[in-house]
Design an enzyme around this catalytic site. Sequence first.
Site, mmCIF file in Angstrom:
data_model
loop_
_atom_site.group_PDB
_atom_site.id
_atom_site.type_symbol
_atom_site.label_atom_id
_atom_site.label_comp_id
_atom_site.label_asym_id
_atom_site.label_seq_id
_atom_site.Cartn_x
_atom_site.Cartn_y
_atom_site.Cartn_z
ATOM 1 N N LYS A 24 -1.375 0.073 -7.862
ATOM 2 C CA LYS A 24 -0.968 -1.151 -8.895
ATOM 3 C C LYS A 24 -1.122 -2.197 -8.119
ATOM 4 O O LYS A 24 -1.360 -2.547 -6.829
ATOM 5 C CB LYS A 24 0.571 -1.127 -9.214
ATOM 6 C CG LYS A 24 1.557 -1.057 -8.176
ATOM 7 C CD LYS A 24 1.781 -2.756 -7.607
ATOM 8 C CE LYS A 24 2.869 -2.292 -6.354
ATOM 9 N NZ LYS A 24 3.061 -3.611 -5.648
ATOM 10 N N ASP A 65 9.618 0.465 -7.265
ATOM 11 C CA ASP A 65 8.309 0.180 -7.830
ATOM 12 C C ASP A 65 8.006 1.611 -8.635
ATOM 13 O O ASP A 65 7.141 1.813 -9.429
ATOM 14 C CB ASP A 65 7.112 0.182 -6.854
ATOM 15 C CG ASP A 65 6.843 -1.299 -6.637
ATOM 16 O OD1 ASP A 65 7.511 -2.124 -7.291
ATOM 17 O OD2 ASP A 65 6.352 -1.721 -5.763
HETATM 18 C C1 LIG Z 1 8.688 -6.469 -4.472
HETATM 19 C C2 LIG Z 1 7.626 -5.358 -4.667
HETATM 20 C C3 LIG Z 1 6.711 -5.702 -5.821
HETATM 21 O O1 LIG Z 1 5.773 -4.745 -6.397
HETATM 22 O O2 LIG Z 1 6.940 -5.173 -3.646
HETATM 23 P P1 LIG Z 1 5.936 -4.308 -2.736
HETATM 24 O O3 LIG Z 1 6.452 -3.281 -2.179
HETATM 25 O O4 LIG Z 1 5.037 -3.584 -4.053
HETATM 26 O O5 LIG Z 1 4.860 -5.085 -1.850
HETATM 27 C C4 LIG Z 1 8.292 -3.986 -5.152
HETATM 28 O O6 LIG Z 1 9.153 -4.199 -6.170
HETATM 29 C C5 LIG Z 1 9.163 -3.503 -3.929
HETATM 30 O O7 LIG Z 1 9.113 -2.200 -4.304
HETATM 31 P P2 LIG Z 1 9.507 -1.021 -3.239
HETATM 32 O O8 LIG Z 1 8.507 -1.114 -2.201
HETATM 33 O O9 LIG Z 1 9.674 0.211 -4.169
HETATM 34 O O10 LIG Z 1 10.796 -1.647 -2.617
HETATM 35 P P3 LIG Z 1 11.939 -0.488 -2.140
HETATM 36 O O11 LIG Z 1 11.685 0.533 -1.413
HETATM 37 O O12 LIG Z 1 12.947 -0.366 -3.395
HETATM 38 O O13 LIG Z 1 12.765 -1.826 -1.145
HETATM 39 C C6 LIG Z 1 12.447 -2.011 0.044
HETATM 40 C C7 LIG Z 1 13.237 -3.180 0.615
HETATM 41 O O14 LIG Z 1 13.013 -4.394 -0.025
HETATM 42 C C8 LIG Z 1 14.101 -5.242 -0.264
HETATM 43 N N1 LIG Z 1 14.033 -5.578 -2.072
HETATM 44 C C9 LIG Z 1 13.139 -4.628 -2.856
HETATM 45 C C10 LIG Z 1 13.042 -4.798 -4.012
HETATM 46 C C11 LIG Z 1 13.840 -6.116 -4.702
HETATM 47 N N2 LIG Z 1 13.779 -6.372 -5.802
HETATM 48 N N3 LIG Z 1 14.597 -6.898 -3.870
HETATM 49 C C12 LIG Z 1 14.793 -6.670 -2.380
HETATM 50 O O15 LIG Z 1 15.399 -7.470 -1.499
HETATM 51 C C13 LIG Z 1 15.322 -4.524 0.058
HETATM 52 O O16 LIG Z 1 15.662 -5.090 1.307
HETATM 53 C C14 LIG Z 1 14.805 -2.913 0.272
HETATM 54 O O17 LIG Z 1 15.287 -2.581 1.119
#
Ligand SMILES: C[C@@](CO)(OP(=O)(O)O)[C@H](O)COP(=O)(O)OP(=O)(O)OC[C@H]1O[C@@H](n2ccc(N)nc2=O)[C@H](O)[C@@H]1O
Length: 289
Positions: free
Chosen positions: A10, A135
């Site tokens: 994505k 995600d």
């Molecule tokens: C912000 C995004 C946009 O797509 O970044 P990317 O990971 O894709 O770069 C995502 O929603 C990320 O999703 P994902 O990578 O699944 O995050 P998670 O494992 O759930 O969280 C990793 C960490 O990021 C922080 N976190 C995540 C999502 C959110 N809305 N707020 C946060 O503060 C938290 O500290 C969490 O411990």
Amino acid sequence: MIEWWPAPAKINLFLHITGRRADGYHELQTAFQFLEHGDKLKFTITETPEIILQTQLTDVAADDNLIVRAAKLLQTTAKVTLGVAIQLYKKLPMGGGLGGGSSDAATTLVALNKLWQCDLTEDQLATLGLQLGADVPVFVRGHAAWAEGVGEIFTEIDPPEPWYLVIFPDCAVSTAEIFSATELTRDCEPITIAGFLAGEGSNICESVVKKLHPPVAQALTWLAQYAAIPRMTGTGSCVFARFNSADEAENVLQNVPEHWHAFTAKGCNESPLSLCAKDFDRSLNVTAN
Ligand SMILES: C[C@@](CO)(OP(=O)(O)O)[C@H](O)COP(=O)(O)OP(=O)(O)OC[C@H]1O[C@@H](n2ccc(N)nc2=O)[C@H](O)[C@@H]1O
Ligand SMILES: Nc1ncnc2c1ncn2[C@@H]1O[C@H](COP(=O)(O)OP(=O)(O)O)[C@@H](O)[C@H]1O
């Protein structure tokens, strides 16, 4: 029958942070679109309940792998007595903001729900997915989406589907690292879907990531020579630019410096996983009739 199930990448077409909840999670506005490019998984169902991942990833223990965690979660929730052996063909860089781990987890949930005949609904699978990562639900649902809340409240959208050139600037960025940065802007004014479709929105994390990871800044500067509005996806590290045709994107790909990994892919609003799941259902109907 489907042999390899796709786990597409994505991209976040924009990413704003509008606030922070009491539990530390960030309230976001973002738009997800899928790419016709990603990992692939092969599932071999077994009569005994073991879950075996036959392909190991450097730096991720099998039990921590989101594929194994997704399979175990579904097995426990749906009280499945069968097991599975899983092969992974990994193409997406880890820590690249392309959601590879989350997509692998979603493909595991969607495929095993069918292969184990669990019959969980899409809503139930998305709820399970959220336990694995913010995600995962959008990959389970499989349609380009406007997302709010902590990234789990969706509205389906159908933005244009251009070709993209994506560059992985050979550095991994941890989502948690960026969300804990003190200088991160956390008070973006909310925008509307109509505003976004008319061109509003940026990636608010870019400035912090560029400072902490200079290769991301270099990749954005490099891309700006060839395309308007190059952008970072998620919390990095990949950057992308849009093009009107495969040829235009390919031409720029030829010039990408050798020390960066890069690829071109078409954007798509219905994910390759969703199309594959429909093929699977059709093949069952054909066999039944
Ligand atoms: C912000 C995004 C946009 O797509 O970044 P990317 O990971 O894709 O770069 C995502 O929603 C990320 O999703 P994902 O990578 O699944 O995050 P998670 O494992 O759930 O969280 C990793 C960490 O990021 C922080 N976190 C995540 C999502 C959110 N809305 N707020 C946060 O503060 C938290 O500290 C969490 O411990
Ligand atoms: N199957 C998997 N594929 C990729 N990463 C995984 C997987 N399982 C667990 N992880 C962990 O999730 C982290 C984030 O990976 P990934 O989703 O590819 O990046 P991003 O969240 O930046 O898009 C990795 O650094 C790794 O520690």
